[in-house]
Design a protein around this motif. Sequence first.
Motif, PDB file in Angstrom:
ATOM      1  N   ILE A   1       7.138   4.418  -0.744  1.00  0.00           N
ATOM      2  CA  ILE A   1       6.933   4.626   0.684  1.00  0.00           C
ATOM      3  C   ILE A   1       5.601   3.994   1.069  1.00  0.00           C
ATOM      4  CG2 ILE A   1       6.516   6.330   2.505  1.00  0.00           C
ATOM      5  CD1 ILE A   1       9.382   6.177   1.559  1.00  0.00           C
ATOM      6  N   GLN A   2       5.634   3.122   2.068  1.00  0.00           N
ATOM      7  CA  GLN A   2       4.422   2.434   2.489  1.00  0.00           C
ATOM      8  C   GLN A   2       3.589   3.322   3.405  1.00  0.00           C
ATOM      9  OE1 GLN A   2       5.120  -1.428   4.096  1.00  0.00           O
ATOM     10  NE2 GLN A   2       2.964  -2.014   4.095  1.00  0.00           N
ATOM     11  N   ARG A   3       2.309   3.345   3.167  1.00  0.00           N
ATOM     12  CA  ARG A   3       1.378   4.173   3.924  1.00  0.00           C
ATOM     13  C   ARG A   3       1.349   3.776   5.405  1.00  0.00           C
ATOM     14  NH1 ARG A   3      -2.601   6.951   1.495  1.00  0.00           N
ATOM     15  NH2 ARG A   3      -2.377   5.595  -0.338  1.00  0.00           N
TER      16      ARG A   3
ATOM     17  N   THR B   1       1.983   9.025   7.551  1.00  0.00           N
ATOM     18  CA  THR B   1       3.184   8.398   7.008  1.00  0.00           C
ATOM     19  C   THR B   1       4.356   9.352   7.200  1.00  0.00           C
ATOM     20  OG1 THR B   1       1.813   7.317   5.335  1.00  0.00           O
ATOM     21  CG2 THR B   1       4.201   7.339   4.963  1.00  0.00           C
ATOM     22  N   VAL B   2       5.503   8.818   7.586  1.00  0.00           N
ATOM     23  CA  VAL B   2       6.687   9.649   7.829  1.00  0.00           C
ATOM     24  C   VAL B   2       7.853   9.127   6.998  1.00  0.00           C
ATOM     25  CG1 VAL B   2       8.339  10.507   9.542  1.00  0.00           C
ATOM     26  CG2 VAL B   2       5.928  10.169  10.182  1.00  0.00           C
ATOM     27  N   LEU B   3       8.517  10.040   6.304  1.00  0.00           N
ATOM     28  CA  LEU B   3       9.771   9.749   5.624  1.00  0.00           C
ATOM     29  C   LEU B   3      10.804  10.729   6.155  1.00  0.00           C
ATOM     30  CD1 LEU B   3      11.561   8.507   3.360  1.00  0.00           C
ATOM     31  CD2 LEU B   3      10.632  10.245   1.822  1.00  0.00           C
ATOM     32  N   PHE B   4      11.924  10.223   6.668  1.00  0.00           N
ATOM     33  CA  PHE B   4      12.903  11.150   7.217  1.00  0.00           C
ATOM     34  C   PHE B   4      14.322  10.781   6.803  1.00  0.00           C
ATOM     35  CE2 PHE B   4      12.838   7.848  10.417  1.00  0.00           C
ATOM     36  CZ  PHE B   4      14.134   7.798  10.926  1.00  0.00           C
ATOM     37  N   VAL B   5      15.136  11.819   6.646  1.00  0.00           N
ATOM     38  CA  VAL B   5      16.567  11.676   6.393  1.00  0.00           C
ATOM     39  C   VAL B   5      17.281  11.848   7.720  1.00  0.00           C
ATOM     40  CG1 VAL B   5      18.595  12.741   5.335  1.00  0.00           C
ATOM     41  CG2 VAL B   5      16.492  12.476   4.009  1.00  0.00           C
TER      42      VAL B   5
ATOM     43  N   ASP C   1       0.860  -1.185   0.000  1.00  0.00           N
ATOM     44  CA  ASP C   1       0.000   0.000   0.000  1.00  0.00           C
ATOM     45  C   ASP C   1       0.897   1.235   0.000  1.00  0.00           C
ATOM     46  OD1 ASP C   1      -2.054   1.782   0.165  1.00  0.00           O
ATOM     47  OD2 ASP C   1      -2.456   1.464   2.296  1.00  0.00           O
ATOM     48  N   SER C   2       1.272   1.678  -1.177  1.00  0.00           N
ATOM     49  CA  SER C   2       2.238   2.765  -1.293  1.00  0.00           C
ATOM     50  C   SER C   2       1.537   4.112  -1.418  1.00  0.00           C
ATOM     51  CB  SER C   2       3.151   2.551  -2.499  1.00  0.00           C
ATOM     52  OG  SER C   2       3.871   1.348  -2.349  1.00  0.00           O
ATOM     53  N   ILE C   3       2.007   5.081  -0.657  1.00  0.00           N
ATOM     54  CA  ILE C   3       1.466   6.435  -0.733  1.00  0.00           C
ATOM     55  C   ILE C   3       2.281   7.294  -1.692  1.00  0.00           C
ATOM     56  CG2 ILE C   3       2.795   7.283   1.265  1.00  0.00           C
ATOM     57  CD1 ILE C   3       0.357   8.976   2.014  1.00  0.00           C
TER      58      ILE C   3
END
Length: 298
Positions: free
Chosen positions: A42-44, A218-222, A17-19
């Motif tokens: 990125i997965q939801r 959903t969170v994506l972080f560097v 389930d990709s956002i």
Amino acid sequence: MPTDTQPSSDTQSKKSDSILVADGVTRKFGGLTAVDVEHFEIQRGKITALIGPNGAGKTTFFNLLTGFDEPDSGEWTFNGQSLHGVPPYKVARKGMVRTFQLTKVLSRLKVIENMRLGATGQRGEKFFPSLFKGLWSGQEKENTDRAMDLLARFKLDAKADDFAGSLSGGQRKLLEMARALMVDPELIMLDEPMAGVNPALKQSLLGHVKSLRDEGRTVLFVEHDMDMVRDISDWVVVMAQGKIVAEGPPDTVMANQAVIDAYLGAHHDAALTHETEEEILAAAEAELEAEAEAEENS
């Protein structure tokens, strides 16, 4: 943690389930290819870490996905809608927001004013409605109430009337995160949220990032702090020299040889034989002799 895919050094995994999905995204600066991502998802509802050594292309990739830079090629979608060519403010309106490695608070505005600026669709921003307070005052009160609730959540409510420029580095990070939530986003992208933050505030920030996932966001972080990555990530994606070289659950990725090589250099732990050592010394001596000869002839 997701278990439907395995880490890979040459192909990127398909999520259930990709956002956010990106394909063939490249960015070149002269002869340097800063980003060359074949496939990225990125997965939801999960926390995904994007890691890699300095210069790997992580922030540049962030800038491309959020409209702050233009790629040379590639396509990416958010909730199935293409974001190619979409400006940053429209990306945010769609529910995909970001923070920056160097905070972007407006120092000469008060904290509460910074928060109100994060709200979208404000009627008072248009010329004609702005002339009639009754058309926008109710909405502004709603925005202010929401802003104060978020400031209280991030323990910044006591600073609401202070100028944002008076906040510490860690407090500015908290303010950016709180302001990002004013648009009620689905995906929040954090660029090195722990950079320059003192240990006391680090734990607070960690808790806030986890709470975003608990809310279904959903969170994506560097991040370069591997302890943080291991602690809060559901999934880790590794970049090196602009490419994705591995991905998977944190513990698996940390043990991946491709990741170790990306951070420390390939063959960093190879045994140095006597013959190899002699070859290195001989090459170094030859180089010194050549330099000395060149100086004599000049």
